[in-house]
Scaffold this motif. Structure first.
Motif, PDB file in Angstrom:
ATOM      1  N   ASN A 106       0.822  -1.217   0.000  1.00  0.00           N
ATOM      2  CA  ASN A 106       0.000   0.000   0.000  1.00  0.00           C
ATOM      3  C   ASN A 106       0.850   1.259   0.000  1.00  0.00           C
ATOM      4  O   ASN A 106       0.507   2.243  -0.667  1.00  0.00           O
ATOM      5  CB  ASN A 106      -0.956  -0.005   1.196  1.00  0.00           C
ATOM      6  N   LEU A 109       2.259   1.669  -3.510  1.00  0.00           N
ATOM      7  CA  LEU A 109       1.201   2.137  -4.385  1.00  0.00           C
ATOM      8  C   LEU A 109       0.911   3.621  -4.149  1.00  0.00           C
ATOM      9  O   LEU A 109       0.778   4.395  -5.102  1.00  0.00           O
ATOM     10  CB  LEU A 109      -0.068   1.306  -4.167  1.00  0.00           C
ATOM     11  N   PHE A 110       0.859   4.045  -2.900  1.00  0.00           N
ATOM     12  CA  PHE A 110       0.596   5.444  -2.566  1.00  0.00           C
ATOM     13  C   PHE A 110       1.695   6.351  -3.115  1.00  0.00           C
ATOM     14  O   PHE A 110       1.417   7.370  -3.751  1.00  0.00           O
ATOM     15  CB  PHE A 110       0.474   5.612  -1.050  1.00  0.00           C
ATOM     16  N   GLY A 112       3.750   5.711  -5.509  1.00  0.00           N
ATOM     17  CA  GLY A 112       3.676   5.687  -6.969  1.00  0.00           C
ATOM     18  C   GLY A 112       2.608   6.639  -7.495  1.00  0.00           C
ATOM     19  O   GLY A 112       2.828   7.356  -8.483  1.00  0.00           O
ATOM     20  N   LEU A 113       1.468   6.657  -6.834  1.00  0.00           N
ATOM     21  CA  LEU A 113       0.408   7.573  -7.247  1.00  0.00           C
ATOM     22  C   LEU A 113       0.804   9.025  -7.007  1.00  0.00           C
ATOM     23  O   LEU A 113       0.510   9.906  -7.837  1.00  0.00           O
ATOM     24  CB  LEU A 113      -0.890   7.247  -6.495  1.00  0.00           C
ATOM     25  N   VAL A 114       1.482   9.293  -5.886  1.00  0.00           N
ATOM     26  CA  VAL A 114       1.940  10.658  -5.612  1.00  0.00           C
ATOM     27  C   VAL A 114       2.949  11.095  -6.669  1.00  0.00           C
ATOM     28  O   VAL A 114       2.889  12.227  -7.182  1.00  0.00           O
ATOM     29  CB  VAL A 114       2.536  10.769  -4.194  1.00  0.00           C
ATOM     30  N   GLY A 116       3.226   9.892  -9.750  1.00  0.00           N
ATOM     31  CA  GLY A 116       2.493  10.060 -11.001  1.00  0.00           C
ATOM     32  C   GLY A 116       1.726  11.373 -11.026  1.00  0.00           C
ATOM     33  O   GLY A 116       1.717  12.082 -12.043  1.00  0.00           O
ATOM     34  N   PHE A 117       1.109  11.739  -9.923  1.00  0.00           N
ATOM     35  CA  PHE A 117       0.383  13.007  -9.849  1.00  0.00           C
ATOM     36  C   PHE A 117       1.347  14.182  -9.975  1.00  0.00           C
ATOM     37  O   PHE A 117       1.061  15.157 -10.669  1.00  0.00           O
ATOM     38  CB  PHE A 117      -0.386  13.082  -8.516  1.00  0.00           C
ATOM     39  N   TRP A 120       2.391  14.537 -13.547  1.00  0.00           N
ATOM     40  CA  TRP A 120       1.271  15.029 -14.345  1.00  0.00           C
ATOM     41  C   TRP A 120       1.081  16.534 -14.152  1.00  0.00           C
ATOM     42  O   TRP A 120       0.804  17.249 -15.105  1.00  0.00           O
ATOM     43  CB  TRP A 120       0.020  14.248 -13.940  1.00  0.00           C
TER      44      TRP A 120
END
Length: 124
Positions: A106, A109-110, A112-114, A116-117, A120
């Motif tokens: 988790n 994943l968190f 990785g999302l941060v 990616g954001f 972006w």
């Protein structure tokens, strides 16, 4: 030949082993197996249910001679083997390792999302 005294002694030994292994202070075989839950395999639960039925059948004078001693012995061996195979320390260790692995996944994943954001939005 089915011996009711031997059956009751073996049943008492199984109940004592279940109480020690799963730290349950009271209850009959059915209650102890319910407390053990998924920590024991399905075959052990089915064998224990057969032993409960045998206890009821042994109390009936016309049904008692119909009890198959070989089947009862196999059921006892199945339950005893399952109880002996259960290691509470190993189960605790597996539970902690599973929780740590879930937490690590988790967090990865968190982050990785941060990341990616952030890519972006152009922050990195």
């Amino acid at each position: 030949m089915f011996d009711n005294n031997l059956f009751e002694r073996r049943l008492a030994k199984v109940e004592v082993a279940l109480r020690r292994k799963f730290r349950q202070s009271e209850g009959d075989l059915e209650d102890l197996m319910r407390h053990a839950g998924r920590r024991l395999p399905r075959a052990a639960h089915e064998a224990a249910q057969g032993l409960v039925q045998t206890r009821l059948q042994a109390g009936h004078p016309k049904l008692a001679p119909q009890i198959d001693a070989g089947r009862v012995d196999r059921q006892f061996r199945t339950v005893e083997a399952a109880i002996a195979a259960h290691d509470p320390a190993e189960a605790r260790k597996r539970r902690w390792i599973g929780a740590g692995a879930s937490l690590a996944f988790n967090l990865l994943l968190f982050f990785g999302l941060v990341m990616g954001f952030a890519l972006w939005r152009g922050w990195i």
